[in-house]
Design an enzyme around this catalytic site. Structure first.
Site, PDB file in Angstrom:
ATOM      1  N   GLY A 245       0.833  -1.206   0.000  1.00 12.76           N
ATOM      2  CA  GLY A 245       0.000   0.000   0.000  1.00 12.76           C
ATOM      3  C   GLY A 245       0.864   1.252   0.000  1.00 12.76           C
ATOM      4  CB  ILE A 471      -0.243  -3.227   3.701  1.00 13.35           C
ATOM      5  CG1 ILE A 471       0.784  -2.492   4.582  1.00 13.35           C
ATOM      6  CG2 ILE A 471      -1.632  -2.718   4.025  1.00 13.35           C
ATOM      7  CD1 ILE A 471       0.837  -0.977   4.314  1.00 13.35           C
ATOM      8  N   GLY A 472       1.591  -6.383   4.127  1.00 20.00           N
ATOM      9  CA  GLY A 472       2.861  -7.015   3.781  1.00 20.00           C
ATOM     10  C   GLY A 472       3.897  -6.834   4.865  1.00 20.00           C
ATOM     11  N   GLY A 514       0.510   1.308  12.872  1.00 20.53           N
ATOM     12  CA  GLY A 514      -0.462   0.225  12.864  1.00 20.53           C
ATOM     13  C   GLY A 514      -0.208  -0.798  13.958  1.00 20.53           C
ATOM     14  CD  GLU A 670       5.441   5.654   7.253  1.00 27.43           C
ATOM     15  OE1 GLU A 670       5.218   6.536   6.423  1.00 27.43           O
ATOM     16  OE2 GLU A 670       4.753   5.493   8.273  1.00 27.43           O
TER      17      GLU A 670
HETATM   18 MO1  MOS Z   1       2.156   5.194   5.082  1.00 28.48          MO
HETATM   19  S1  MOS Z   1       2.638   6.749   3.852  1.00 28.48           S
HETATM   20  O1  MOS Z   1       1.824   5.976   6.522  1.00 28.48           O
HETATM   21  O2  MOS Z   1       0.949   4.311   4.438  1.00 28.48           O
END
Ligand code: MOS
Length: 720
Positions: A245, A471-472, A514, A670
């Site tokens: 994503g 999302i992986g 998350g 991130e």
């Molecule tokens: Mo990320 S840019 O917080 O999906």
């Protein structure tokens, strides 16, 4: 009734030990079904028709011949589509991007704007008809050009204030022994998750159900309920497996179009985006133009810091890529000025993309620090350590842990930094000039309210339900380990079900928040369940379920500057006769909270660092001024790092549990990207003596700026 005991702990916790993905077998055998794989009876297929002009109006759409084509069921456009409401605030506290409110008017604000949806019995029929649909436009002059100089660039807040400002910048710069005043640019970049966006919508007994590929079922429910003026309880979004994503998978045109068509036809309707359509409709990272001014004492102490960034947005929605934000956390100075501005052009709306702000911002800031280190004659790591702030430079808040020093110390030791000759252009390996570079990384560490339910089943197993999205990242597996520890059972007794809005509201897979947010809710519910079972509660056939809601606990968190940190290292080889840059090795050492699953965590860090290689050397979406559209909007024209570009990459971490988190998590999704491109660019300078301030450092740029002095002409013997 059966009784189950969770007992006292007899083994080491599951968290902290590597575990393969709980759904790994399903994924590699194909048993895991992604959104567009799930069959529905009576399924119809929608295909989006996108504008071919960059600005103007739709004059006419010749639907009659297309409606006569085989299998075609309907064509939706601005004349007949259901109306939607865009006057609301999204779950993320922003105004909705009107791009997803499809077919509401005849205006075209950019190339690739959705103008119609053709629905047919099969995807092939829908595509054939969509490509045959003739749309007549009244074209107006457009402007897609982005420059940092633009007079109408204006400050935009986004998720942080646009401008921060303390001290007299000009005076401090004038009084500084060393000054760096440089501009950096980064290009438009696209998320390109492996799985394209796909959604199937259907009405089921008065409820709207959407089977989707997204980063948060709660988020998509909220948007669809607002857009279609529905009670959120009458909308269900499921998203069991998601193939990436990176910020692009919120609500987008295809889900809304699918809901419209399902409403009109009263049949399930699926809409998927092609790779090419994703370049227009999935959002992207804005290009940036950044100016950095640094002033320092002779010993490298920063006295002045200015970081100004300009990014691009559409004419329909203001999205800011807040690249100057990273300077507010990393370094202090007596005079400290930062600003995020945007310019509006006839282009699609950008969106969050992995490390939004931090990724381009850290490239500019950490490259500028390297330039300052060169000017001051100070080792780049030493320069950073001399400028470690003891509180948030702009917020003034205490740090909830800032273990950047430990990352640099450990990283330098493992990378062999001490042996480095600071002079550029001294090492050679045949036709290759070699260099090493470093950069610091940071990313916010936060938690958001979520709800979870944990059930003790009559058979002695446990079921966790939470509207999380994997999302992986490995979130499903991490939550299995977290739940197992909270229940004090082995992970094989825990089943985690995610990706269903009916499990109750939960944080999205985003902002690196998350797993932390969900783990908090799972731990709270599991802890209470364990206490109940310890009292000897019998388990009825339907099990015992405990629910949690972390809203109050997270609301009570003390105000602190909460961040993860990291140190990035890269070694590159540059062939100045072909312009080729090769990354030879990378090392990242992170202080990013407690690591739940070392296997998937390493995957997150390394994945981010590979994005850094891609950002530094390859990725660049090029817009054609005349048409306003992309040149080569596909994975042939848009280059991402592939296996051949990825060398030895190591990622590791230092102990850094978050004391305010019940599990100790900070977040890791991130930060692996932050600083990675700067470390590579700094290594390219060290190899060649040439500063490349515009990404990507593609061969043409290396060739255009070949060092004037032949390098390593003093014999070419590599010194290390
Ligand atoms: Mo990320 S840019 O917080 O999906």
């Amino acid at each position: 009734m059966t009784t189950v005991t969770t007992g006292t702990r007899t083994s080491t916790p599951s968290a902290g030990t590597p575990h393969t993905r709980v759904e790994g077998r399903d994924k590699v055998t194909g048993a895991a079904r992604y959104a567009a794989d799930i069959p529905f009876t009576e399924l119809a297929h929608g295909w989006l028709v996108l504008s071919t002009i960059a600005r103007g109006r739709i004059r006419a759409i010749d639907t009659v011949p297309v409606l006569a084509m085989p299998g075609v069921l309907t064509v939706l456009d601005h004349r007949n589509a259901p109306r939607v409401d865009t006057d609301y605030t999204t779950l993320l506290g922003t105004r909705p991007d009107p791009t997803c409110a499809v077919f509401q008017h005849d205006r075209v604000p950019h190339v690739g704007w959705p103008v119609a949806l053709v629905v047919a019995e099969t995807p092939e029929q829908a595509r054939e008809a969509a490509e045959a649909l003739v749309v007549h436009y009244e074209q107006q002059p457009h402007d897609v050009e982005f420059t940092g100089e633009h007079p109408d660039a204006h400050p935009v807040d986004g998720h942080m204030p646009a401008v921060t400002d303390k001290g007299d910048l000009e005076a401090r710069l004038a009084a500084s022994a060393a000054v760096v005043d440089v501009e950096y640019t980064t290009p438009e970049e696209h998320h390109n998750p492996m799985e394209p966006h796909a959604a199937t919508a259907r009405w089921d007994g008065g409820r709207l159900e959407v089977v989707d590929s997204n980063q948060g079922a709660t988020w998509v429910v909220g948007e669809l309920a607002n857009l279609f003026s529905l009670d959120p309880a009458s909308v269900r979004v499921r998203s069991e497996h998601v193939g990436g994503g990176f910020g692009s998978k919120g609500v987008r045109a295809h889900q809304v179009a699918a809901v419209m068509a399902a409403t009109v036809l009263q049949r399930p309707v699926r809409v998927v985006l092609t790779r090419r359509q994703m370049f227009s409709l999935a959002g992207y990272r804005s290009p940036t133009a950044q100016r950095i001014r640094l002033g320092a004492d002779a010993d490298g102490r920063l006295r002045a810091l200015e970081h100004r960034s300009v990014s691009l947005t559409s004419t329909v929605h203001e999205f800011v890529e807040p690249s100057a934000g990273v300077a507010r956390v990393m370094y202090d100075a007596d005079a400290h000025h930062t600003a995020n501005r945007v310019v509006r052009r006839d282009v699609p709306t950008p969106t969050w993309m992995r490390a939004p702000g931090e990724a381009p911002g850290s490239f500019a800031l950490e490259a500028a620090l390297d330039e300052l280190a060169e000017k001051c004659g100070i080792d780049p790591i030493e320069l950073r350590l001399r400028n470690e702030p003891d509180k948030g430079p702009v917020s003034g808040l205490p740090f909830a842990g800032r273990n950047l020093r430990a990352c640099f110390v450990e990283g330098a030791r493992r990378f062999g930094w001490a042996d480095r000759d600071p002079r550029p252009g001294r090492r050679r390996d045949g036709r290759w000039l070699l260099g090493t570079g470093t950069a610091a990384a940071s990313f916010p560490a936060g938690a958001a309210p979520s709800t979870a339910a944990v059930t003790a089943e009559a058979d002695g197993t446990f079921t966790v339900r939470i509207a999380a999205a994997d999302i992986g990242t490995g979130a499903r597996t991490a939550l299995t380990l977290v739940a197992a520890d909270a229940l004090n059972v082995t992970p094989d007794r825990v089943r985690v079900r995610i990706g269903d809005s009916d499990f109750g509201p939960a944080m999205i897979a985003g902002g690196s928040m998350g797993t932390r947010s969900w783990a908090w809710a799972v731990t709270a519910a599991a802890g209470e369940l364990r206490e109940r079972l310890a009292l000897g509660a019998g388990i009825p056939p339907e099990g015992i379920t405990v629910r949690s809601d972390t809203t109050a606990a997270i609301g009570a968190l003390a105000q602190k500057e909460r961040h993860s940190f990291g140190a990035q290292f890269a070694e590159v080889a540059v062939d100045v006769s072909t312009g080729e840059v090769r990354v030879r090795r990378m090392l990242g050492v992170f202080a990013a909270g407690r690591i739940i699953n070392p296997l998937t965590a390493r995957g997150q860090f390394v994945g981010g660092m590979i994005w850094g290689i891609s950002m530094a050397l390859h990725e660049e979406a090029v817009r054609d001024r005349a048409s306003g559209g992309h040149v080569g909007a596909d994975l042939a024209g848009y280059h991402v790092a592939t296996h051949a570009d990825v060398p030895l990459i190591e990622a590791d971490w230092v102990e850094d549990p978050d004391p305010d988190d019940p599990v100790g998590i900070k977040g890791i999704g991130e930060i692996g990207l932050v600083g990675a491109a700067a470390a590579i660019a700094n290594a390219v300078w060290h190899a060649t003596g040439v500063r490349h301030r515009s990404l990507p450092i593609r061969p043409s740029r290396v060739l255009a700026d070949v060092p004037r002095e032949p390098h390593a002409s003093d014999g070419g013997a590599p010194h290390a």
